[in-house]
Design a protein around this motif. Structure first.
Motif, PDB file in Angstrom:
ATOM      1  N   SER A  31       0.240  16.656  17.177  1.00  0.00           N
ATOM      2  CA  SER A  31      -0.559  16.321  15.999  1.00  0.00           C
ATOM      3  C   SER A  31      -0.320  14.873  15.607  1.00  0.00           C
ATOM      4  CB  SER A  31      -0.196  17.249  14.841  1.00  0.00           C
ATOM      5  OG  SER A  31       1.167  17.081  14.490  1.00  0.00           O
ATOM      6  N   SER A  32      -1.047  14.403  14.590  1.00  0.00           N
ATOM      7  CA  SER A  32      -0.871  13.045  14.105  1.00  0.00           C
ATOM      8  C   SER A  32       0.447  12.935  13.342  1.00  0.00           C
ATOM      9  CB  SER A  32      -2.038  12.646  13.199  1.00  0.00           C
ATOM     10  OG  SER A  32      -2.079  13.502  12.067  1.00  0.00           O
ATOM     11  N   MET A  33       0.901  11.710  13.156  1.00  0.00           N
ATOM     12  CA  MET A  33       2.166  11.477  12.486  1.00  0.00           C
ATOM     13  C   MET A  33       1.966  10.530  11.296  1.00  0.00           C
ATOM     14  SD  MET A  33       5.677   9.743  13.963  1.00  0.00           S
ATOM     15  CE  MET A  33       6.172  11.134  14.971  1.00  0.00           C
ATOM     16  N   PRO A  34       1.878  11.039  10.066  1.00  0.00           N
ATOM     17  CA  PRO A  34       1.777  10.159   8.902  1.00  0.00           C
ATOM     18  C   PRO A  34       3.058   9.336   8.754  1.00  0.00           C
ATOM     19  CG  PRO A  34       1.186  12.423   8.354  1.00  0.00           C
ATOM     20  CD  PRO A  34       1.829  12.455   9.692  1.00  0.00           C
ATOM     21  N   GLY A  35       2.929   8.175   8.139  1.00  0.00           N
ATOM     22  CA  GLY A  35       4.112   7.333   7.987  1.00  0.00           C
ATOM     23  C   GLY A  35       3.937   6.267   6.939  1.00  0.00           C
ATOM     24  N   PRO A  43      12.255 -12.097   2.283  1.00  0.00           N
ATOM     25  CA  PRO A  43      12.430 -12.721   3.611  1.00  0.00           C
ATOM     26  C   PRO A  43      13.831 -12.564   4.184  1.00  0.00           C
ATOM     27  CG  PRO A  43      11.247 -14.184   2.118  1.00  0.00           C
ATOM     28  CD  PRO A  43      11.733 -13.043   1.292  1.00  0.00           C
ATOM     29  N   GLU A  44      14.844 -12.449   3.317  1.00  0.00           N
ATOM     30  CA  GLU A  44      16.217 -12.391   3.808  1.00  0.00           C
ATOM     31  C   GLU A  44      16.618 -11.002   4.291  1.00  0.00           C
ATOM     32  OE1 GLU A  44      16.240 -11.740  -0.667  1.00  0.00           O
ATOM     33  OE2 GLU A  44      15.282 -13.101   0.779  1.00  0.00           O
ATOM     34  N   THR A  45      15.766  -9.992   4.092  1.00  0.00           N
ATOM     35  CA  THR A  45      16.104  -8.624   4.509  1.00  0.00           C
ATOM     36  C   THR A  45      15.549  -8.343   5.904  1.00  0.00           C
ATOM     37  OG1 THR A  45      14.110  -7.718   3.479  1.00  0.00           O
ATOM     38  CG2 THR A  45      16.105  -7.820   2.137  1.00  0.00           C
ATOM     39  N   ASP A  46      16.140  -7.352   6.560  1.00  0.00           N
ATOM     40  CA  ASP A  46      15.641  -6.940   7.864  1.00  0.00           C
ATOM     41  C   ASP A  46      15.797  -5.430   7.976  1.00  0.00           C
ATOM     42  OD1 ASP A  46      18.343  -6.573   8.167  1.00  0.00           O
ATOM     43  OD2 ASP A  46      18.621  -8.185   9.630  1.00  0.00           O
ATOM     44  N   GLY A  47      15.559  -4.890   9.166  1.00  0.00           N
ATOM     45  CA  GLY A  47      15.659  -3.443   9.363  1.00  0.00           C
ATOM     46  C   GLY A  47      14.337  -2.876   9.840  1.00  0.00           C
ATOM     47  N   ASP A  48      14.207  -1.562   9.729  1.00  0.00           N
ATOM     48  CA  ASP A  48      12.996  -0.881  10.180  1.00  0.00           C
ATOM     49  C   ASP A  48      11.788  -1.342   9.380  1.00  0.00           C
ATOM     50  OD1 ASP A  48      14.483   0.880  11.972  1.00  0.00           O
ATOM     51  OD2 ASP A  48      15.190   1.857  10.146  1.00  0.00           O
ATOM     52  N   THR A  49      10.650  -1.418  10.040  1.00  0.00           N
ATOM     53  CA  THR A  49       9.414  -1.799   9.363  1.00  0.00           C
ATOM     54  C   THR A  49       8.451  -0.626   9.224  1.00  0.00           C
ATOM     55  OG1 THR A  49       8.472  -2.508  11.477  1.00  0.00           O
ATOM     56  CG2 THR A  49       9.551  -4.198  10.116  1.00  0.00           C
ATOM     57  N   MET A  50       8.732   0.485   9.877  1.00  0.00           N
ATOM     58  CA  MET A  50       7.883   1.666   9.741  1.00  0.00           C
ATOM     59  C   MET A  50       8.726   2.924   9.898  1.00  0.00           C
ATOM     60  SD  MET A  50       5.762   1.778  13.365  1.00  0.00           S
ATOM     61  CE  MET A  50       4.965   0.208  13.146  1.00  0.00           C
ATOM     62  N   ALA A  51       8.277   3.985   9.257  1.00  0.00           N
ATOM     63  CA  ALA A  51       8.994   5.254   9.337  1.00  0.00           C
ATOM     64  C   ALA A  51       8.000   6.398   9.268  1.00  0.00           C
ATOM     65  CB  ALA A  51      10.019   5.372   8.208  1.00  0.00           C
ATOM     66  N   ALA A  52       8.245   7.412  10.072  1.00  0.00           N
ATOM     67  CA  ALA A  52       7.420   8.613  10.023  1.00  0.00           C
ATOM     68  C   ALA A  52       7.800   9.449   8.808  1.00  0.00           C
ATOM     69  CB  ALA A  52       7.604   9.421  11.302  1.00  0.00           C
ATOM     70  N   PHE A 127       0.909   3.570   3.064  1.00  0.00           N
ATOM     71  CA  PHE A 127       0.881   4.881   3.718  1.00  0.00           C
ATOM     72  C   PHE A 127      -0.220   4.886   4.771  1.00  0.00           C
ATOM     73  CE2 PHE A 127      -0.922   9.188   3.975  1.00  0.00           C
ATOM     74  CZ  PHE A 127       0.197   9.906   4.357  1.00  0.00           C
ATOM     75  N   ILE A 128       0.095   5.389   5.941  1.00  0.00           N
ATOM     76  CA  ILE A 128      -0.895   5.468   7.016  1.00  0.00           C
ATOM     77  C   ILE A 128      -0.929   6.894   7.541  1.00  0.00           C
ATOM     78  CG2 ILE A 128       0.788   4.686   8.745  1.00  0.00           C
ATOM     79  CD1 ILE A 128      -1.603   3.373  10.209  1.00  0.00           C
ATOM     80  N   ALA A 129      -2.145   7.384   7.804  1.00  0.00           N
ATOM     81  CA  ALA A 129      -2.312   8.786   8.180  1.00  0.00           C
ATOM     82  C   ALA A 129      -1.768   9.093   9.567  1.00  0.00           C
ATOM     83  CB  ALA A 129      -3.795   9.176   8.106  1.00  0.00           C
ATOM     84  N   ASP A 130      -1.798   8.103  10.467  1.00  0.00           N
ATOM     85  CA  ASP A 130      -1.303   8.346  11.827  1.00  0.00           C
ATOM     86  C   ASP A 130      -0.586   7.099  12.325  1.00  0.00           C
ATOM     87  OD1 ASP A 130      -0.698   9.294  14.296  1.00  0.00           O
ATOM     88  OD2 ASP A 130      -2.749   9.232  15.077  1.00  0.00           O
TER      89      ASP A 130
END
Length: 474
Positions: A31-35, A43-52, A127-130
């Motif tokens: 199925s699709s994965m919302p995220g 600007p000084e922060t980093d880390g993940d840019t997307m998460a399911a 928020f993105i649906a897939d």
């Protein structure tokens, strides 16, 4: 970096490949994965840019949160996106600074749809649906499209288009990036041993049918009295690419004249002999900002021409909101000198990024951001401080924010924002009669009551609801 959160824990994927996409699909049983995507962060922060999201995703500073983010303005458990019976909702988890959805601070869980903008702490999320649709590998070519999330899928589609051997139709609203896409497609074709030039024409600029035919196919000497011999664009672009934007402005007869070239690479100049066409090796890239199927039905595009083209859609900014702050920074960098860019970019924050993400951009897409950047530069050039130039230029372009911090509702921002106008329908109609039909008075009246609407969209909805009298054109 990509973060997957499930009941069994979380794992990071540094760069999503075809294998990891298949793995993600198995994770969700196909199925699709919302995220959530991070559209803006300090600007000084980093880390993940997307998460399911899965069934639920909590966001905050605490390591126990599904998505732990090092932001001093985030509470330990700030907000949560969770699945509901009808979709997904955002819930404030008792944060200190609150959560804003669509520009409005929420007190209770709020339903969200694809493209919803969430601001928490010094971060802006979309928020993105897939999220699976955005897991293509990032390449250096993506920089041309100026967007971290949606550029890789667009670039991948252009890679496919370059290798089909077919001529291409780029579909997208005005300013969405069709010219950039055509330029990138030409570069990709160059890597396939095509060494010719890129030649571009806007079909709306032709004076008439003869001018269009003469410019595209050329004119032979003596074709008409007073007309000089001219080499056509197809001949000039031999071995390369010819980009004809706004192709729907070409008369249908001229569009169908392109069919012979598409079918057999043969081009005949205006006034030439019927059987004396010359063959050229040119890849045609056509562009249109109109809906293709409707344009074919209405006679603006030739269906037999469209059927011979490989179609690539360039989505408008409102369908790639998470990329807007990055694109704005890119536009600023190319519009301003380095010192001025540094002065302006350091003034950007989550509040400004939120407003940029929420705007409609239906009138010009990236061109609106380019205009905004040029106005900021002009204000600074006449002596305004960078912070003043930035804030006032944004107020003029996007609409001023009220004292409560709520930006005017704009139905172009998607289903969530359109429903807000519908939600206040009875109040808007009652206030319209109270204002005796004066929309400017209505806008002020609603603002005083905490309903931030724009004059433009008030007239649209009042007309749609049949409230305003029909004004016939003279």
């Amino acid at each position: 970096m990509f973060l997957i959160v499930s009941r069994t824990g979380q794992r990071q994927i540094p760069d999503a490949t075809a294998e990891t996409v298949q793995d993600l699909s198995r994770f969700l049983n196909g199925s699709s994965m919302p995220g959530l995507l991070i559209a803006w962060r300090p600007p000084e922060t980093d880390g993940d840019t997307m998460a399911a999201v899965g069934d639920a995703l909590s966001v905050g500073r605490a390591p126990t949160c599904g998505w732990s983010i090092a932001d001093a303005l985030l509470s330990r458990a700030h907000f949560q996106v969770e699945r509901s019976a009808t979709g997904f909702v955002v819930r404030d988890l008792g944060s200190r600074n609150g959560v804003r959805v669509g520009g409005t601070q929420i007190d209770e869980p709020v339903a969200i749809s694809d493209g919803a903008v969430i601001r928490a702490g010094s971060h802006v999320f979309v928020f993105i649906a897939d999220i699976l649709s955005l897991t293509s590998r990032v390449t250096s070519d993506s920089d041309l499209m100026a967007g971290e999330f949606h550029s890789p899928p667009i670039v991948r589609r252009l890679h496919v288009a370059a290798r089909t051997g077919r001529h291409v139709l780029l579909e997208g609203e005005s300013g969405a990036g069709k010219e950039l896409a055509a330029t990138l497609l030409h570069r990709l074709l160059g890597k396939l041993d095509r060494t010719g030039r890129l030649l571009a024409h806007n079909s709306a600029c032709f004076a008439g049918e003869d001018d269009a035919v003469g410019t595209i196919f050329g004119v032979v000497r003596g074709a008409f009295t007073g007309v000089s011999e001219r080499t056509g664009a197809i001949a000039l672009a031999n071995g390369g690419t010819l980009f004809l934007d706004e192709v729907h402005n070409l008369p249908l007869r001229v569009q169908r004249s392109l069919l012979r070239f598409i079918d057999d690479q043969s081009s005949m100049p205006l006034g030439g002999q019927v059987d004396n066409g010359t063959r050229f090796d040119v890849r045609l890239v056509l562009g249109t900002n109109l809906p293709v199927e409707a344009s074919c039905e209405q006679g603006q595009l030739a269906p037999d021409l469209v059927s011979r083209l490989h179609r690539v859609k360039i989505p408008p900014l409102r369908e790639r909101r998470a990329d807007i702050p990055t694109i704005f920074l890119h536009v600023l960098r190319t519009s301003l000198d380095p010192e001025t860019f540094d002065e302006v970019s350091c003034k950007l924050d989550a509040a400004i990024a939120e407003r940029l993400c929420l705007h409609d951009y239906r009138l010009g897409n990236v061109r609106e951001l380019q205009d905004l950047a040029s106005v900021i530069g002009a204000r600074i050039a006449v002596g305004e401080p960078p912070s003043t130039a930035l804030s006032e230029a944004i107020d003029e372009a996007l609409g001023a924010v009220s004292a409560t911090g709520v930006q005017p509702l704009d139905p172009g921002n998607g289903d969530l924002y359109e429903s807000l106008y519908t939600q206040h329908r009875d109040e808007i109609i009652a206030a319209y009669h109270e204002a005796h039909g004066v929309v400017a008075h209505l806008e002020r009246l609603l603002g005083e009551r905490g309903i931030r609407c724009t004059r433009r969209w008030l007239t649209v909805y009042l007309d749609r609801w049949g409230v305003r009298p029909i004004r016939r054109r003279k």
